[in-house]
Write an enzyme that holds these catalytic residues in place. Sequence first.
Site, PDB file in Angstrom:
ATOM      1  N   LYS A   1      -4.773 -10.777  -5.895  1.00  0.00           N
ATOM      2  CA  LYS A   1      -6.117 -10.898  -5.288  1.00  0.00           C
ATOM      3  C   LYS A   1      -7.098  -9.847  -5.835  1.00  0.00           C
ATOM      4  CE  LYS A   1      -6.448  -7.958  -1.265  1.00  0.00           C
ATOM      5  NZ  LYS A   1      -7.139  -7.693  -0.047  1.00  0.00           N
TER       6      LYS A   1
ATOM      7  N   LYS B   1       0.815  -1.218   0.000  1.00  0.00           N
ATOM      8  CA  LYS B   1       0.000   0.000   0.000  1.00  0.00           C
ATOM      9  C   LYS B   1       0.844   1.261   0.000  1.00  0.00           C
ATOM     10  CE  LYS B   1      -4.398  -1.786   0.983  1.00  0.00           C
ATOM     11  NZ  LYS B   1      -5.751  -1.606   1.436  1.00  0.00           N
TER      12      LYS B   1
ATOM     13  N   LYS C   1     -10.992  -4.179  -3.848  1.00  0.00           N
ATOM     14  CA  LYS C   1     -11.940  -3.106  -4.172  1.00  0.00           C
ATOM     15  C   LYS C   1     -11.247  -1.856  -4.686  1.00  0.00           C
ATOM     16  CE  LYS C   1     -13.632  -3.093   0.569  1.00  0.00           C
ATOM     17  NZ  LYS C   1     -12.533  -2.913   1.523  1.00  0.00           N
TER      18      LYS C   1
HETATM   19  N1  AQP Z   1      -9.884 -11.269  -2.912  1.00  0.00           N
HETATM   20  C1  AQP Z   1     -10.285 -11.675  -1.720  1.00  0.00           C
HETATM   21  N2  AQP Z   1     -10.579 -12.981  -1.519  1.00  0.00           N
HETATM   22  C2  AQP Z   1     -10.991 -13.408  -0.306  1.00  0.00           C
HETATM   23  N3  AQP Z   1     -11.167 -12.584   0.767  1.00  0.00           N
HETATM   24  C3  AQP Z   1     -10.902 -11.283   0.600  1.00  0.00           C
HETATM   25  N4  AQP Z   1     -10.969 -10.214   1.427  1.00  0.00           N
HETATM   26  C4  AQP Z   1     -10.582  -9.096   0.766  1.00  0.00           C
HETATM   27  N5  AQP Z   1     -10.268  -9.408  -0.508  1.00  0.00           N
HETATM   28  C5  AQP Z   1     -10.448 -10.748  -0.644  1.00  0.00           C
HETATM   29  C6  AQP Z   1     -11.407 -10.280   2.817  1.00  0.00           C
HETATM   30  O1  AQP Z   1     -12.489  -9.356   2.978  1.00  0.00           O
HETATM   31  C7  AQP Z   1     -12.475  -8.840   4.293  1.00  0.00           C
HETATM   32  C8  AQP Z   1     -12.632  -7.345   4.280  1.00  0.00           C
HETATM   33  O2  AQP Z   1     -11.516  -6.736   3.661  1.00  0.00           O
HETATM   34  P1  AQP Z   1     -11.143  -5.230   3.963  1.00  0.00           P
HETATM   35  O3  AQP Z   1     -12.280  -4.363   3.692  1.00  0.00           O
HETATM   36  O4  AQP Z   1     -10.549  -5.118   5.313  1.00  0.00           O
HETATM   37  O5  AQP Z   1     -10.053  -4.839   2.950  1.00  0.00           O
HETATM   38  P2  AQP Z   1      -8.923  -5.600   2.262  1.00  0.00           P
HETATM   39  O6  AQP Z   1      -8.552  -6.890   2.889  1.00  0.00           O
HETATM   40  O7  AQP Z   1      -7.804  -4.651   2.051  1.00  0.00           O
HETATM   41  O8  AQP Z   1      -9.734  -5.904   0.946  1.00  0.00           O
HETATM   42  P3  AQP Z   1      -9.698  -5.183  -0.411  1.00  0.00           P
HETATM   43  O9  AQP Z   1     -10.951  -5.519  -1.142  1.00  0.00           O
HETATM   44  O10 AQP Z   1      -8.444  -5.536  -1.112  1.00  0.00           O
HETATM   45  O11 AQP Z   1      -9.738  -3.645  -0.074  1.00  0.00           O
HETATM   46  P4  AQP Z   1      -8.720  -2.514  -0.462  1.00  0.00           P
HETATM   47  O12 AQP Z   1      -8.645  -2.559  -1.958  1.00  0.00           O
HETATM   48  O13 AQP Z   1      -9.389  -1.276   0.068  1.00  0.00           O
HETATM   49  O14 AQP Z   1      -7.438  -2.825   0.196  1.00  0.00           O
HETATM   50  C9  AQP Z   1     -11.175  -9.296   4.931  1.00  0.00           C
HETATM   51  O15 AQP Z   1     -11.453 -10.389   5.771  1.00  0.00           O
HETATM   52  C10 AQP Z   1     -10.353  -9.762   3.774  1.00  0.00           C
HETATM   53  O16 AQP Z   1      -9.471 -10.803   4.148  1.00  0.00           O
END
Ligand code: AQP
Length: 329
Positions: free
Chosen positions: A196, A114, A199
């Site tokens: 992965k 990040k 969002k």
């Molecule tokens: N691709 C994924 N596959 C399985 N689980 C996933 N999680 C996120 N992406 C995947 C799980 O979703 C939960 C919430 O995630 P978060 O909102 O804390 O953010 P994150 O892990 O950083 O997910 P993102 O979508 O990648 O968000 P951004 O882009 O904002 O960083 C967690 O339990 C995560 O493991």
Amino acid sequence: MREKKTVFSGAQPTGSLTLGNYIGALQNWKELEKDHNCLYCIVDLHSLTVRQDPKEFHKVSLSFLAQYLASGLNPEKNIIFFQSHVPQHVELSWILGCITYVGELKRMTQFKDKSGQNRDNVNSGLFTYPVLMAADILLYKTDLVPVGEDQKQHLELTRDIATRFNNLYGETFSVPKMYTPKIGARIMSLQEPTKKMSKSDENANATILLMDSEDSIMKKIKRAVTDSENIIAYRDEQPGIKNLITIYSSLTGLSVEEVVSKYEGKGYGVFKTDTAEIVIEFLRPFKKSYEDYMNNLDFIEKVYETGAKRAYELAENTMTLVRKRMGMV
Ligand code: AQP
């Protein structure tokens, strides 16, 4: 001994929930609510590690709560709340930060990723994010944390911090275990299936949002990057197809083997169209329910106010013990 185990998890209110968030985390949250004491948080303070427009942030935060409810989480069984409504998260985060080493935080791959993506805003919150996450979890003496595979390193650090605190000040925290789905713990990008699904991906075609239109879901899945093997097989050499099989299996409950045998001898075109239809069907009631909740903001307010009250009480119990253990007057 406590009868039911405690579960804590959360998601950051940025953008919109993805199919990865749903399959990796929320699907399990729903499963666990049956026989656990569950706290599901909207971790809005975590979102501040990236600059947010206040108006949009407010809207997205409420929308996340509606998305939690539309996913089927029961607000009477679970404690559903905003992290910023329970100030003990920040208090515990400071305390835990004082027993966490800079070297440990420097090893976190999410910080490396990040900070690489946000070069103009490598703030200290981005660096200490895992300590706040540890506080979120430990504050409720959590036993199980249902998250996707990407959170493994943060959860291991949480366990180390809990153990360290208990050794220094006496038994205070449960050492939580990670809980991931058997299949779908890491849903991959549709455009780069070795990465992965996220969002914040700049390529909109890489990610399926729970709020996407039916048309857009069909297009995104049809455009998903695959390979030239033209065999529907679940193997690492075919990451795009493997990812679609995972999505198919997670949403239908069919095993991977059943999906593979169903599509034996069939081409990618048919398989992609069917997968898209499964996702569309699956999300149809979700979207309807989401609209209903968003048209009932009074109900949403009741849910988060009640959630915050219940979470506050539990959090204050833990903090009373923590302050005592540490010798605070
Ligand atoms: N691709 C994924 N596959 C399985 N689980 C996933 N999680 C996120 N992406 C995947 C799980 O979703 C939960 C919430 O995630 P978060 O909102 O804390 O953010 P994150 O892990 O950083 O997910 P993102 O979508 O990648 O968000 P951004 O882009 O904002 O960083 C967690 O339990 C995560 O493991």
